[in-house]
Design an enzyme around this catalytic site. Structure first.
Site, PDB file in Angstrom:
ATOM      1  N   SER A 140      -1.717  -7.527  19.568  1.00 20.45           N
ATOM      2  CA  SER A 140      -2.065  -6.186  19.276  1.00 20.45           C
ATOM      3  C   SER A 140      -2.812  -5.710  20.217  1.00 20.45           C
ATOM      4  O   SER A 140      -3.434  -6.570  21.023  1.00 20.45           O
ATOM      5  CB  SER A 140      -2.821  -5.982  17.811  1.00 20.45           C
ATOM      6  OG  SER A 140      -3.003  -4.654  17.467  1.00 20.45           O
ATOM      7  N   TYR A 153      -9.619  -8.397  11.994  1.00 21.93           N
ATOM      8  CA  TYR A 153      -8.269  -8.218  12.424  1.00 21.93           C
ATOM      9  C   TYR A 153      -8.034  -8.701  13.798  1.00 21.93           C
ATOM     10  O   TYR A 153      -7.166  -9.252  14.580  1.00 21.93           O
ATOM     11  CB  TYR A 153      -7.672  -7.302  11.989  1.00 21.93           C
ATOM     12  CG  TYR A 153      -6.319  -6.764  12.494  1.00 21.93           C
ATOM     13  CD1 TYR A 153      -5.093  -7.418  12.088  1.00 21.93           C
ATOM     14  CD2 TYR A 153      -6.132  -5.745  13.522  1.00 21.93           C
ATOM     15  CE1 TYR A 153      -3.867  -7.110  12.699  1.00 21.93           C
ATOM     16  CE2 TYR A 153      -4.887  -5.322  14.096  1.00 21.93           C
ATOM     17  CZ  TYR A 153      -3.828  -6.167  13.703  1.00 21.93           C
ATOM     18  OH  TYR A 153      -2.581  -5.797  14.145  1.00 21.93           O
TER      19      TYR A 153
END
Length: 262
Positions: A140, A153
């Protein structure tokens, strides 16, 4: 010549569907895996009819401790051996770290870190033994920076980025390993994680189809990693030169204010 087979995790929605579509266009047989079978069966039927490829569906919950081992065992029992693995499955939690439910946090870390590690180790070892294969890890843009309210995350995706870039060197030349780092996309991530995108984030969004194509093109060109999209590439580059504390504070001001306003 027999078609090669690609395994895609998180194949029931969003980016996973885009990966399946793109790989089917490229002529790969597919193994689709996610928790729910119904959406994958619908996708499998369409891809078989549209592209003439074989598509196997194997449900698995990779957020559970034995999820990855169970998936590998199920595919072995069916005689399915992928030469391409797309580690796409992942979830996020958007909230203050200390307010996140411990069970959900543990499940996220199992899925984003441990399952990715186990699948990569197992299939990487097998690909090395037969002399070839490709593994795509989906990280990401958050992997490049500390991300308050997405702290665990972002940290899990930083692990994926570091792992993949190291394995790109370690497993070469037999096994090609590439890391794809998307920015914001219009998928189900918002609803699942509680993330509230800013207007700027929404303007920079790429479609899952575009992101999947960028990732697979980079994988088959043998490159180590790619950030999808010009704006996201610039953001990752800026994150490398600015103080990390400054980046974290600015991100917190932006995302915190947006979440408070929602």
């Amino acid at each position: 010549m027999a078609r090669e087979t690609a395994l895609i995790t998180g194949a029931s929605s969003g980016l996973g569907i885009a990966f399946a579509e793109d790989l089917a266009k490229r002529g790969y047989n597919l193994i689709l895996s996610a928790r729910g079978a119904a959406a994958m069966e619908t996708l499998a039927s369409r891809l078989r009819e549209q592209y003439g490829v074989d598509v196997a569906v194997q449900p698995a919950d990779l957020s559970q401790p034995q999820g990855a081992a169970g998936l590998i065992a199920a595919l072995d029992e069916r005689g399915l051996s992928p030469s391409v693995v797309v580690n796409n499955a992942g979830i996020g939690l958007n909230d203050r770290f200390i307010d996140q439910h411990p069970d959900r946090l543990t499940a996220m870390l199992h899925l984003n870190i441990l399952a990715v590690t186990e699948l990569t180790r197992c299939y990487g070892q097998r690909m090395d033994a037969v002399g070839g294969g490709h593994i795509l890890l989906v990280a990401s843009l958050a992997a490049y920076m500390p991300a308050p309210l997405l702290a665990a995350y972002a940290a899990s995706k930083a692990y994926v980025l570091s792992l993949g870039e190291a394995l790109h060197v370690e497993l070469a030349p037999k096994v090609g390993v590439t890391v794809l780092s998307p920015g914001y996309m219009n998928t189900g991530f918002d609803a699942a994680s509680g993330f509230q995108p800013t207007p700027m984030t929404q303007r920079s969004a790429l479609s899952p189809e575009k992101v999947a194509g960028i990732g697979l093109d980079t994988l088959f060109k043998g490159k180590s990693s790619v950030v999808a999209g010009t704006a996201n590439t610039l953001a990752a580059a800026v994150a490398k030169v600015l103080p990390r504390d400054f980046i974290a504070r600015q991100a917190y001001k932006t995302t915190g204010a947006q979440n408070d306003a929602s």
